[in-house]
Enzyme design. Structure first.
Site, mmCIF file in Angstrom:
data_model
loop_
_atom_site.group_PDB
_atom_site.id
_atom_site.type_symbol
_atom_site.label_atom_id
_atom_site.label_comp_id
_atom_site.label_asym_id
_atom_site.label_seq_id
_atom_site.Cartn_x
_atom_site.Cartn_y
_atom_site.Cartn_z
ATOM 1 N N GLU A 1 14.154 -20.483 22.191
ATOM 2 C CA GLU A 1 13.600 -21.512 23.083
ATOM 3 C C GLU A 1 14.594 -21.928 24.182
ATOM 4 O O GLU A 1 14.719 -23.108 24.492
ATOM 5 C CB GLU A 1 13.165 -22.728 22.265
ATOM 6 N N GLU B 1 5.682 -18.639 17.202
ATOM 7 C CA GLU B 1 5.555 -19.822 16.352
ATOM 8 C C GLU B 1 4.166 -20.423 16.548
ATOM 9 O O GLU B 1 3.910 -21.082 17.564
ATOM 10 C CB GLU B 1 6.622 -20.870 16.672
#
Length: 636
Positions: free
Chosen positions: A200, A274
């Site tokens: 991320e 995710e």
């Protein structure tokens, strides 16, 4: 006739062999049956072509689930993997926590519950491919996003950048980590089919050269499998790195979200790295849950597009010890001990309605029966446990701890401890001498919460919201004590460089900075807890007593130990240890009201329970067979 018949037989035999090979190939490359131990002739690995994944040149879809070995007792790893297979998954994803594998600079630990090689080999044995997410930063609601706290000893440290002090530490860590990882890659006969570059980074993006550095750090050390990145929608375009497949993270499927991937990379397979099956909890908030039907509907919608998916989390587990992370948006909020996450399996590995709904969905897609789900392990209710002895923290200090003397307050990470790598977790006691009373002001230098005592009399608390406290007048010189708790370092956002704990600057009494401290480290490591058993001064618990103090009791178990949950009704705030294992924190503000105690950490016969209670102690705790994680609130 015989020659002709022989040729015909040979042709029929060759045709049968050809049909068998075709059948075998089709079977081999059916995504639901293809397993690490059943695949031979590995040369190509996982590739991307014409918007689809290929494995050995054949179409392949990733149906994954996240489970973190460091959040699950080793004895239960295989049980959780078998449940993944029974749900219809073919891939396991896991993070790798740097701050557990290198707790002290240069000292690495890949043993016992941190045996990554054993975990990945077990995944292969149970027919699961692996997507490895080695960081160095992992987020994961884990202290400092998995980065070791000793990095913050450097006052100029710039985490997640190409700052020399950071990259040198990453290089040394990757040198050791990749010795475990590289032999377990697909092309070396292992289960790892892909490796994620950082995590991320598009939501951080402080250094345009950093992602290339991490990618090259992996490649130089022998990573040859497919590389991936992982970001939410807003961070996608900022977290890219050439040569790595971009994947996306979300919970609710916004219109056009998957197609948005085409704007950052064309003609590539779509993958949700995710898909958030639930959410995590903070102290003082609710226990978040995510509707099972909505979750399954979204998963079905993702699969209908032909995308691959990873369920984060399939099984959350527990933030044992002091390892929980924290958020800092409008205000600081630390995460609870449980990482149940309202995931597909509960914190203790039991099935939820999400499991059976997903199993039904995947079985329809696969088109043949899935393995039977393993039996659920029964839970025990051992009843009331009396904490019959206690010893005050003030009585422990002279026996077990040598103070560090310093003119100025020193933050936790910079204490001269643990071979000069400082203190990472737990508490620090700062003690100095004052004359008179007045206004005590922290100027927001307490990280994260301090109990204040004059001599041994409790005066009040200081934290992010309370930065002033009145100290009553008194005669002569008195001891001022600040017991400071590190409640967990922030794991996400732009404030990672500011996560030093303890007293991070001067504290003032009547506008005069306090000086000449005795500083006691209360990291509560196993050696300390073992020494605590032998210290003299344990006494019977009176009818009423306030901490800080240690309390101890015994749990006698006649039969084979089973999982249980400890309920601490009547206790205020602290930490529980069972047979030396740190179960984690409890706090009466909730939402979490029970702590998970795995059966493998218990033994037949006598089990010692020690509680460090900061303030108001009860007399008993309850062992129950059902967890209570607090009042629920649906995720918006």
């Amino acid at each position: 006739m015989w020659p002709c018949g022989g040729r015909r037989q040979r042709r029929l035999g060759a045709a049968a062999l050809l049909l068998f090979v075709v059948w075998l190939l089709l079977r081999r490359f059916n995504w639901s049956e293809l397993t690490p131990l059943g695949l031979w002739g590995r040369t190509l690995g996982l590739q991307t072509e014409n918007s689809q994944f290929l494995l050995e040149g054949m179409p392949f879809r990733i149906f994954g689930g996240s489970m973190h070995y460091f959040r699950v007792p080793r004895e239960y790893w295989e049980d959780r993997m078998l449940k993944m297979k029974a749900c219809g998954l073919n891939t396991l994803t896991t993070y790798v926590p740097w701050n557990l594998h290198e707790q002290q600079r240069g000292k690495f630990d890949f043993s016992q519950n941190l045996d990554l090689e054993a975990f990945l080999s077990l995944a292969a044995k149970n027919g699961l491919w692996v997507i490895l997410r080695p960081g160095p930063y992992i987020c994961s609601e884990w202290d400092l996003g998995g980065l070791p706290s000793w990095l913050l000893q450097d006052p100029e440290m710039q985490l997640r950048t190409t700052y020399k002090g950071f990259t040198e530490a990453v290089d040394a860590y990757f040198d050791r980590l990749m010795r475990v990882v590289v032999p377990l890659q697909y092309k070396r006969g292992g289960p790892i089919i892909a490796v994620q570059v950082e995590n991320e980074y598009g939501s951080y993006a402080k250094d345009p050269n950093y992602m290339t550095y991490v990618k090259m750090a992996l490649l130089k050390r022998g990573i040859v499998e497919l590389l991936m990145t992982s970001d939410n929608k807003n961070g996608l375009s900022f977290g890219l790195v050439e040569g790595a497949l971009a994947t996306v993270n979300f919970q609710k499927l916004e219109p056009g979200l998957l197609k948005y991937l085409d704007t950052v990379q064309r003609d590539q397979p779509k993958m949700v790295m995710e898909y958030w099956t639930g959410w995590f909890d903070n102290w003082g908030g609710p226990h978040y849950v995510f509707d099972a039907d909505e979750m399954v509907t979204t998963v079905a919608s993702v699969l209908k597009t032909g995308a691959s998916i990873n369920l984060y989390m399939f099984h959350g587990g527990t933030n044992f010890g002091f390892m929980n992370g924290a958020l800092e948006a409008d205000e600081y909020k630390s995460d609870v001990t449980s990482y149940d996450y309202d995931a597909v399996l509960t914190e203790a590995g039991d099935y939820t309605s999400k499991f059976f709904k997903l199993r039904q969905l995947f079985s329809v897609i696969i088109g043949h029966p899935l393995p039977l789900p393993p039996m659920i392990e029964s839970k025990a209710s051992y009843g009331a446990i009396l904490l019959h002895q206690y010893i005050s923290l003030w009585d422990v200090l002279p026996s077990l701890l040598q103070p560090i003397k310093s003119e100025f307050p020193v933050n936790m990470e910079n204490l001269h401890l643990n071979d000069s790598t400082g203190q990472s977790y737990g508490y620090v006691l700062y003690e100095t001498v004052i004359f008179g009373g007045g206004q005590l002001h922290t100027r927001n230098h307490v990280r994260d919460r301090a109990q204040v005592f004059v001599n041994t009399v409790y005066v009040g608390e200081l934290d992010y919201n309370t930065v002033e406290l009145f100290i009553p007048e008194g005669q002569g010189f008195r001891q001022l004590k600040l017991l400071v708790e590190n409640r967990g370092r922030v794991n996400y956002g732009l404030a990672l460089n500011e996560q030093r704990k303890g007293l991070v600057g001067d504290v003032f009494l009547n506008k005069t900075p306090l000086r000449n401290f005795k500083i006691y480290s209360l990291e509560m490591k196993p050696a300390f807890m073992k020494s605590l058993q032998q210290v003299s001064g344990w006494s019977s618990v009176p009818d009423y007593f306030v901490g800080p103090a240690f309390f101890r009791g015994r749990l006698w178990i006649e039969q084979q130990p089973q999982d249980t949950f400890l309920k601490l009704q009547g206790w205020e705030k602290g930490v529980v240890f069972v047979n030396g294992q740190n179960l984690g924190r409890y706090w009466k503000i909730g939402p979490q009201e029970t702590l998970y105690l795995p059966g493998p950490w218990l033994k037949k016969g006598d089990n010692e329970i020690v509680i460090f209670e900061e303030r108001t102690a009860g007399r008993i705790i309850q062992s129950v067979d059902i967890p209570y994680l607090g009042r629920t609130q649906y995720v918006d």
